[in-house]
Write an enzyme that holds these catalytic residues in place. Sequence first.
Site: not given
Length: 637
Positions: A311, A361
């Site tokens: 992330d 991401e």
Amino acid sequence: MGNTSFTVRDGENFRRGKSYSCYKKLGAHIRREGGKTGVRFCLWAPHAQSVSVITSVTGWDEGAGQMRLTEAGMWEIFIPGVRAGDVYRYVVVGADGIKRYKSDPFAFRSELRPASGSVVCPLNGYIWHDTDIRAAFARESALEKPMAIYEVHLGSWKKDYSLNPDGFLNYRRLADELAEYLNFMGYTHVELIGICEYPFDGSWGYQVTGYFCPTARHGSPNDFRYFVDTMHTHGIGVILDWVPAHFPKDSFALECFDGTALYESSDPLLAEYPEWGTKAFDHSKGEVRSFLISSAFYWVREFHIDALRVDAVAAMLYTSFGRAQWRPNKFGGSENLESTEFLRQLNSAVTGRTGAYLIAEDSSILPGVTASVEDGGLGFEFKWNMGWMNDTLKYIEEDPIYRHWLHGKLTHTADYAFTENYVLVLSHDEVVHLKHPMLTKAPGDVGQQLATLKSLYTFQFTHPGKKLLFMGQEFAEDREWDENREINWALASDFGHRDVMQCVRNLIGIYKLYPSLHCDSKNPATFEWVNSTDSDRNIISFIRRNPWNYDGAVLVVCSFSPLQHNGYRCGVPGAGLYKRVFSTYDSLPGAGGPGERGDIPPLTAHSGECDGRQYSISYDLRPFESIIVELPKTEET
């Protein structure tokens, strides 16, 4: 139960950022010493004045659990009588003289929030059944096989309030029910949100306090092992969301752990992400790199996770990310050199030593995210295609009358489709915070919205790149996602919504069947426009080719128009019979789908210039209809 103490050499590797399995010695480990069974506790808190372990076995007495600082630079103590399941904490008197009650950064289990104590838990004790499937996974290239990912937040996929006030299901029940559903739909992978322990439900698991703890919301670590094992025995790969960029400010966790900025940066311009209200990991510290890379190894080795979705990569790449004031690097730029090097080290270590891979991401425009570290890239296997998501959704959200002005948003996505190994995502981030569910992003009545959604999914599953769809969107969820409630499964029984689910199921089957649709990573030869300029009719058409031979090429026509286009002509590579293998109308009554009247008659190519080609086929394209046509096997195709 034999676990040696943390040695001087261990300490050197830890400080250099080269200790990738330090969780095997740091934390709480059951062992036998001096003829007694108990737990050896080991903690990194180099600037603390003193550290104690408190547990029920010692009556929560700080003095009875006083740890000593070893030559390796770790605080250690062996406490006999402590067993699996016992709760413990560290009492840390910091360099600033303040006493803090801390959870164990290396705890393997924690109490259910809002409690925050660490729980003694052995690493062993589970018998795996996925040896054969993991070996099969290892023989395959992730780049060359289908990847249809179902993104899931377990706490809101299904609930049962007869079990507990939050309705949380155990990992084992979730495993059995989810595996059956994934196999029914045809998904190849599941991506899990919110598994690493976290205190605040509203963070969805992106503010982690337990980097070695499966969340207690759904049971024990062995329950989670059962979940992964079950996925694997059903042929489903498991991707875990993982957050090495930042952590929350909860007082029991990593912030100011030993009275200093230990895990976070001491530089006030780098210490926080103001937008998120969280602390930024200091990746320049070898110890922090050892901690984080060990966490990655832990999930892969101890829980058989196949891939980690990393992330907030963009936040790590730039010191200016989300900050009004930021610290330039030594060259005067905003690139975060230390975090970038950490990502390279992370990818090299995980892929080189475990066989797992990482997915970025990343919303940045940095090139080479999926290039190898040896070639100067970051080394990720895949990158989320945020550009495709943003461009495509802007087009979908526009009224069809005005979509011709945004036609370039739809077609521009092919210009960069092969610059990285991409995953096309329609994720949880796009169906929260007043962004609307996928269904109501499209204008028009419900019927038009459902039809538009089916053409959107057709475009997604035939466009270059792997695929990801967030839970509930496969049956056209009609409300924004809320982590506190179950997705609206009742809709799956409604005819129109069930039709969307069947459409997605059909698309996954087509995507898996044709190598031309899934063997496309960084291979522009697999894609060719037929007509990218039909903006007035809101229609696009393109060909997907098998990169290795002439078999299995397909023509895709996507209409985002509410109008019927009788006799719609589309250029094709040559003469022959063209078999229509998919339509977004196939499961509708009276639509003439394969299940209703047998095989669809093939489309015959006729000579006559169309779309710059000598042959064309004609088809009555219905409102918002998208079709997939198999091309005859010839060298011309």
